[in-house]
Design an enzyme around this catalytic site. Sequence first.
Site, PDB file in Angstrom:
ATOM      1  N   GLY A 191      -3.106  46.644  62.472  1.00 53.65           N
ATOM      2  CA  GLY A 191      -2.272  47.508  61.632  1.00 53.65           C
ATOM      3  C   GLY A 191      -2.846  48.918  61.552  1.00 53.65           C
ATOM      4  O   GLY A 191      -2.095  49.909  61.567  1.00 53.65           O
ATOM      5  N   ASP A 192      -4.176  49.039  61.472  1.00 51.17           N
ATOM      6  CA  ASP A 192      -4.808  50.362  61.422  1.00 51.17           C
ATOM      7  C   ASP A 192      -4.557  51.108  62.728  1.00 51.17           C
ATOM      8  O   ASP A 192      -4.320  52.320  62.733  1.00 51.17           O
ATOM      9  CB  ASP A 192      -6.316  50.225  61.178  1.00 51.17           C
ATOM     10  N   ALA A 223       3.228  39.569  65.521  1.00 46.11           N
ATOM     11  CA  ALA A 223       3.593  39.390  66.920  1.00 46.11           C
ATOM     12  C   ALA A 223       4.985  39.940  67.219  1.00 46.11           C
ATOM     13  O   ALA A 223       5.334  40.180  68.374  1.00 46.11           O
ATOM     14  CB  ALA A 223       3.521  37.911  67.276  1.00 46.11           C
TER      15      ALA A 223
END
Lengths: 309, 309
Positions: B248-249, B220
Site C-alpha cells: 500500500g505504501d 490482489a
Amino acid sequence: MILTVTLNTALDITYRVRTLRPHASHRVTEVTERPGGKGLNVARVLAALGHRVTATGFAGGRTGRSVRDQLADTSGVVDALVPVAGATRRTIAVVDQTTGDTTQLNEPGPVIAPAEWSAFLESYGELVSSAAAVALCGSLPPGVPVGAYAQLVRTARAAGVPVLLDTSGEPLRRGVAARPDVVKPNADELAELTGSHEPLQATRDARRRGAHTVVASLGAEGLLAVNAEGRWRAVPPSRVLGNPTGAGDSAVAGLLSGLVDLLPWPARLARAVAVSAATVLAPVAGEFDRRTYEELLERVIVTPHNAAA
Amino acid sequence: MILTVTLNTALDITYRVRTLRPHASHRVTEVTERPGGKGLNVARVLAALGHRVTATGFAGGRTGRSVRDQLADTSGVVDALVPVAGATRRTIAVVDQTTGDTTQLNEPGPVIAPAEWSAFLESYGELVSSAAAVALCGSLPPGVPVGAYAQLVRTARAAGVPVLLDTSGEPLRRGVAARPDVVKPNADELAELTGSHEPLQATRDARRRGAHTVVASLGAEGLLAVNAEGRWRAVPPSRVLGNPTGAGDSAVAGLLSGLVDLLPWPARLARAVAVSAATVLAPVAGEFDRRTYEELLERVIVTPHNAAA
C-alpha cells in the site's frame, strides 16, 4: 567485591499484549526495558542484598548503551563491561495478559572478535585479583571459544578466588572439568550434562566431573546441594506462585552472598531459596520482593538429604 | 521535492524464527532493522523511483537515532524529522520460517508534547511551501490531536500543493472532510469510513465526504480510482505472491510519482500498481524489485470502470 561475568549481556524488553495470536497484529500496551543476561540479574540482586558488585562482560551498540545507562542508575553495581563493535542483543518477553503466559524471543548476540575476547581476558585477570568471589553466568555469544568458562574458572582458581558457574550445554561440560567451586544447574541442564533425570544421581555425577559443590535448582522443589561436607535439600515453607523468570539468577546471588558472608552451607541455601522465591513475586528478573525475602529467610526448610529419600 | 509526513515513525525490526509457538522460548536466527512508519516507506520508494524527497515527522531516543542513521544512508531522502524527547517506537515482525506467516508487535509510540507538535507545525509550514506534493501517512502517536491530518491538509491546500492522505479511523474521517486531493484507503479502512463493504459505493461515499480522488487499494484486485474525470480499475496482469507488507505504501509512492510527473490518471494508476506488485516480491516494506516493476509497468491492465460492473 563480587565479580559477575555476563558475556552475552542483553537489553531485556517486556511487552504486554492483550492476547498473543500467531499471524495477527498486536498493539503493545506496555513496554519495559531492563539490563539483562543472567550475570547482570545476579549483580542487581547482590547489590540489593547489600554487596559491592562489579559487572563485566561485553556491551556494544545503542542497545549496549541503554544497558550501561541503566546500570549506572543501579546503586552498588560498578560497570566494568568491555566495549565491543557489535550491538548487544535484545530479548523480547511477550506477556499475554489474558493467560499470563510469556513468549520469549532471544536475539543471538553480536559476534565477538578475537581482539575483543583478548581485551576481556586481560580485564578479567585484573578484576579477579581484587574479587571475593566470581560468578560466571549464561550463554556464550558467537565468536567466544566454547572452552571460555573453563579458562575463566582456571584463572579464578589460580588466584585463589571462589568461582560459581551457571551455564548449560558444552560450555558447562567444559567448565565443570576445570573444577569450579560451585555449579548451579537446573534440572534440564543437569540432565543434559549427566544423562540422568534422577536429581541425586545426576548431582553426584556432576561432582565426579569436577564441581566441588553442585547446587541443583529444581523449580518448586527448591535446591538440592551436594559436596564433600554433606547433602541438603532446601525448600520454601509453601509454594510461591508468580513469574519464575530470574529465580535461578537470584538463587546464584543468594549462594554467593552466603559464601562471602562465610555462612555455613545450610544458611547459604536458606538465603538462596528465600531470595529466589521472593523473585517469583517480583515482576521482572533481577528484582525481588524484600518483605517476602525477609519473612522467608527464617522459614526455609533445610534438611540433610538422605540418599535413600 | 515531494514531502512525506510520518508522525509515528518506527524502527521496523524483523525476526526470523523456525516456528513461532506461544509460551515457548525462541532463538531468533536473523535480525534486520529498517526505518519504518508508512511515510518513510513511501519516501524510500519515491527516492528509488528517482524523486527528491524530504521526510518529516518525529524521531527521538536511541531508536530514533537508528532511524535517522539509516535515512542518512538512503540516497535521495532528506531528513527533516523533528526531534522529540520520547523514544521512537519499535515494531517487531516475527516471521515463522515454517509457515511463512508474520506476527506483528507494535509499540504505541512516544507521547508528543504540545511544544513538539507546535515545532512540527512550524517546520511543516515552511517545508510545504517548497513541495511539489505532500503525502500524509499512517497513525498518529499519542499526544497529537485527532484532527491533525485535517489541519495538515488545509495548510497544503492553502499553499496550493496537492496532498494525499493515507490513514485510518477518526484521523481519516476528519482528514477527508478537509478535502484532500487524494485518499488511498484499503478495503477495511474504506468500509470503516463509509459503513459500506461494496467498494464502488464506498468509494463514491468517500468522495462525497470531501476527497477529490479516492483510490481504494483492494489487495490482489488492484486499485479502484474515482474522481470527477472518471473511474478506473487497475490490476496486475497476473497474481503476484509474496510479502504484501508495504504494498500500500508503494502504491502511494506510485500515485505521487505519477502526479508530479503530470501523468494522466490511467498512467498514474499503472505506475502505482506496478511498483506495488514489485514490492510484494521484495523482502521488506519500502523496497521493490526493480526488474518486476519495469516489466509490469507496460502490462498493468487499466480499464474505465463501469458503474454496473
